[in-house]
Motif scaffolding. Structure first.
Motif, PDB file in Angstrom:
ATOM      1  N   LEU A  19      -3.880   4.633  -9.150  1.00 32.87           N
ATOM      2  CA  LEU A  19      -2.453   4.606  -9.497  1.00 32.87           C
ATOM      3  C   LEU A  19      -1.680   5.676  -8.734  1.00 32.87           C
ATOM      4  N   VAL A  20      -2.221   6.891  -8.705  1.00 31.93           N
ATOM      5  CA  VAL A  20      -1.552   7.984  -7.994  1.00 31.93           C
ATOM      6  C   VAL A  20      -1.483   7.686  -6.499  1.00 31.93           C
ATOM      7  N   PHE A  21      -2.561   7.118  -5.949  1.00 33.65           N
ATOM      8  CA  PHE A  21      -2.570   6.791  -4.523  1.00 33.65           C
ATOM      9  C   PHE A  21      -1.500   5.762  -4.187  1.00 33.65           C
ATOM     10  N   GLY A  22      -1.343   4.751  -5.041  1.00 34.26           N
ATOM     11  CA  GLY A  22      -0.328   3.730  -4.777  1.00 34.26           C
ATOM     12  C   GLY A  22       1.072   4.307  -4.711  1.00 34.26           C
ATOM     13  N   VAL A  23       1.401   5.182  -5.656  1.00 30.77           N
ATOM     14  CA  VAL A  23       2.730   5.809  -5.670  1.00 30.77           C
ATOM     15  C   VAL A  23       2.875   6.771  -4.494  1.00 30.77           C
ATOM     16  N   ALA A  24       1.834   7.558  -4.219  1.00 33.05           N
ATOM     17  CA  ALA A  24       1.895   8.526  -3.120  1.00 33.05           C
ATOM     18  C   ALA A  24       2.034   7.819  -1.777  1.00 33.05           C
ATOM     19  N   GLY A 258      13.252  -1.134   8.558  1.00 29.75           N
ATOM     20  CA  GLY A 258      13.497  -1.778   7.272  1.00 29.75           C
ATOM     21  C   GLY A 258      12.286  -2.561   6.793  1.00 29.75           C
ATOM     22  N   ILE A 259      11.633  -3.264   7.712  1.00 27.94           N
ATOM     23  CA  ILE A 259      10.423  -4.022   7.359  1.00 27.94           C
ATOM     24  C   ILE A 259       9.317  -3.072   6.904  1.00 27.94           C
ATOM     25  N   THR A 260       9.151  -1.961   7.624  1.00 25.78           N
ATOM     26  CA  THR A 260       8.106  -0.999   7.269  1.00 25.78           C
ATOM     27  C   THR A 260       8.334  -0.412   5.884  1.00 25.78           C
ATOM     28  N   VAL A 261       9.575  -0.030   5.589  1.00 22.61           N
ATOM     29  CA  VAL A 261       9.887   0.530   4.277  1.00 22.61           C
ATOM     30  C   VAL A 261       9.670  -0.516   3.182  1.00 22.61           C
ATOM     31  N   ALA A 262      10.094  -1.752   3.450  1.00 23.26           N
ATOM     32  CA  ALA A 262       9.902  -2.818   2.467  1.00 23.26           C
ATOM     33  C   ALA A 262       8.417  -3.061   2.198  1.00 23.26           C
ATOM     34  N   ILE A 266       6.428  -2.880  -1.360  1.00 27.13           N
ATOM     35  CA  ILE A 266       5.647  -4.021  -1.855  1.00 27.13           C
ATOM     36  C   ILE A 266       4.194  -3.623  -2.083  1.00 27.13           C
ATOM     37  N   VAL A 267       3.608  -2.926  -1.099  1.00 29.61           N
ATOM     38  CA  VAL A 267       2.212  -2.511  -1.243  1.00 29.61           C
ATOM     39  C   VAL A 267       2.062  -1.569  -2.441  1.00 29.61           C
ATOM     40  N   ILE A 269       3.913  -1.471  -5.179  1.00 31.34           N
ATOM     41  CA  ILE A 269       4.020  -2.252  -6.420  1.00 31.34           C
ATOM     42  C   ILE A 269       2.736  -3.021  -6.687  1.00 31.34           C
ATOM     43  N   VAL A 270       2.162  -3.609  -5.644  1.00 37.84           N
ATOM     44  CA  VAL A 270       0.928  -4.392  -5.820  1.00 37.84           C
ATOM     45  C   VAL A 270      -0.212  -3.492  -6.271  1.00 37.84           C
ATOM     46  N   ILE A 271      -0.389  -2.338  -5.565  1.00 36.50           N
ATOM     47  CA  ILE A 271      -1.495  -1.448  -5.918  1.00 36.50           C
ATOM     48  C   ILE A 271      -1.336  -0.906  -7.334  1.00 36.50           C
ATOM     49  N   VAL A 272      -0.151  -0.383  -7.630  1.00 35.87           N
ATOM     50  CA  VAL A 272       0.074   0.203  -8.949  1.00 35.87           C
ATOM     51  C   VAL A 272       0.027  -0.874 -10.031  1.00 35.87           C
ATOM     52  N   GLY A 273       0.632  -2.041  -9.756  1.00 37.29           N
ATOM     53  CA  GLY A 273       0.655  -3.115 -10.741  1.00 37.29           C
ATOM     54  C   GLY A 273      -0.726  -3.610 -11.085  1.00 37.29           C
ATOM     55  N   LEU A 274      -1.550  -3.875 -10.069  1.00 40.68           N
ATOM     56  CA  LEU A 274      -2.900  -4.376 -10.317  1.00 40.68           C
ATOM     57  C   LEU A 274      -3.758  -3.322 -11.021  1.00 40.68           C
TER      58      LEU A 274
END
Length: 379
Positions: A19-24, A258-262, A266-267, A269-274
């Motif tokens: 979880l921490v890695f996803g946010v970081a 913009g694509i990189t930030v998006a 997304i990544v 949200i996916v990591i933290v969400g899962l």
């Protein structure tokens, strides 16, 4: 109950670290990419900011930026000086050329021709040499980035003789110039020398730099110059913004960043969400037991909020520290990142993104908890 919630979260170290890695990771990617993007845009205005004492830049009507302009006849200088409201006006040449080093290497450079009398436009930070040395015959000053690019170090560039468009040029000084978007080698010299160094076209005057008289409205004087001369006149603020707008309109930088930030969002949200979903699923019996002993849904919500807040705080802090550290290291050890800094707005944007990301993932996890029946613990 908050302590129990934190112990439940940190009890499974693998999921907690995930979880921490996803946010970081999201914070790092957003902060770093936005910082690079903003600083690249600001380099479009670097040449204008370098001449801070000028109020108005006058150029050919086709001119767009300091690097995209059309030379004017030298007589336009006198025409501008004759416009009411103009205190003084000096010429500037900014043109591309090729230089041959003593080793025989051919390199493209930007020659900046400064007014002979005032040397207006020369960076104030002279690192090597004396400002008055630029008045010597064939003398040029080179920027620090260009010196290291051509000669490997600052000191190695001093007193080197160059062949500049079949003309002799001697490096008599080194200045700390703000890098431009093109990041080319900058050679500063007097206007009279620049006329010999740049290709011999009929018109070679790039800009007329104007200072408005005391009490004059700069924007009004600029419009007056346009009306009376037919040239394009922009205030320093307007011309700096023109350089930024040109990069936005004519390059793919905004879309790519913009694509990189998006993708970072997304990544994350996916990591933290899962990971959060797996954490809730593995602890569903504990939440059911808490409900069975009388813990209300309101308390359960507070527990999930506390868990989400801890993950967000630790992940955001780590990601921000890593991003700023990488930018600082790049600015210290690489000329490509010279002058890069992180504006205070970017950490705020990253923080807002992390909050939204945590709210989304926390809401999805909370729904699963609230649907849990106390009887689940007894099955």
């Amino acid at each position: 109950m908050m302590w129990i919630a934190i112990r439940m979260l940190t009890g499974d170290r693998v999921k907690f670290i995930g979880l921490v890695f996803g946010v970081a990771f999201s914070t790092l990617l957003i902060t770093q990419q936005l910082t690079i993007f903003v600083n690249l845009l600001l380099r479009g205005a670097a040449a204008v900011h370098e001449v801070s004492s000028v109020d108005i830049w006058v150029m050919d009507p086709a001119g767009r930026t300091t690097d995209v302009t059309l030379p004017m006849p030298s007589t336009d200088l006198q025409r501008v000086r004759g416009v009411p409201g103009v205190d003084w006006a000096v010429p500037m040449i900014r043109s591309g050329a090729n230089v041959r080093t003593p080793e025989g290497a051919l390199e493209p450079v930007t020659v900046v021709g400064l007014d002979d009398a005032t040397l207006l436009g020369l960076p104030t930070a002279v690192m090597l040499g004396q400002r008055e040395s630029l008045r010597e015959p064939d003398a040029v000053f080179i920027d620090g980035v260009g010196a290291r690019k051509l000669f490997g170090s600052d000191a190695a560039a001093m007193n080197v003789r160059l062949e500049l468009n079949d003309q002799r040029a001697i490096i008599r000084g080194l200045v700390d110039a703000e890098p431009t978007f093109t990041s080319g080698v900058l050679l500063y010299t007097r206007y009279s020398n620049a006329l010999n160094f740049v290709p011999g076209t009929r018109n070679r005057l790039s800009f007329v730099l104007v200072r408005a008289g005391d009490g004059e409205d700069v924007a009004v004087v600029a419009r007056r110059i346009e009306t009376e001369t037919g040239l394009r006149a922009r205030t320093s603020a307007q011309f700096a913004q023109d350089g930024i707008d040109y990069i936005i309109d004519n390059t793919g930088i905004p879309i790519n960043f913009g694509i990189t930030v998006a993708l970072g969002v997304i990544v994350g949200i996916v990591i933290v969400g899962l990971t959060f979903s797996l954490f809730i699923r593995d602890n569903i019996k504990q939440f059911g037991a808490l409900k069975a002993i009388g813990v209300t849904n309101a308390t359960i919500r507070q527990m999930v909020v506390a868990q989400s807040a801890l993950v967000a705080l630790i992940g955001y802090g780590l990601g921000l520290i890593l991003a700023i550290t990488l930018i600082e290291l790049g600015a210290t050890y690489s000329d490509a990142f010279k002058g890069f800094y992180t504006p205070y707005q970017i950490p705020l944007i990253a923080a807002g993104t992390v909050v939204v990301m945590i709210l989304i993932t926390g809401f999805l996890a909370l729904r699963q908890v609230l649907k849990t029946e106390p009887a689940e613990v007894f099955r």
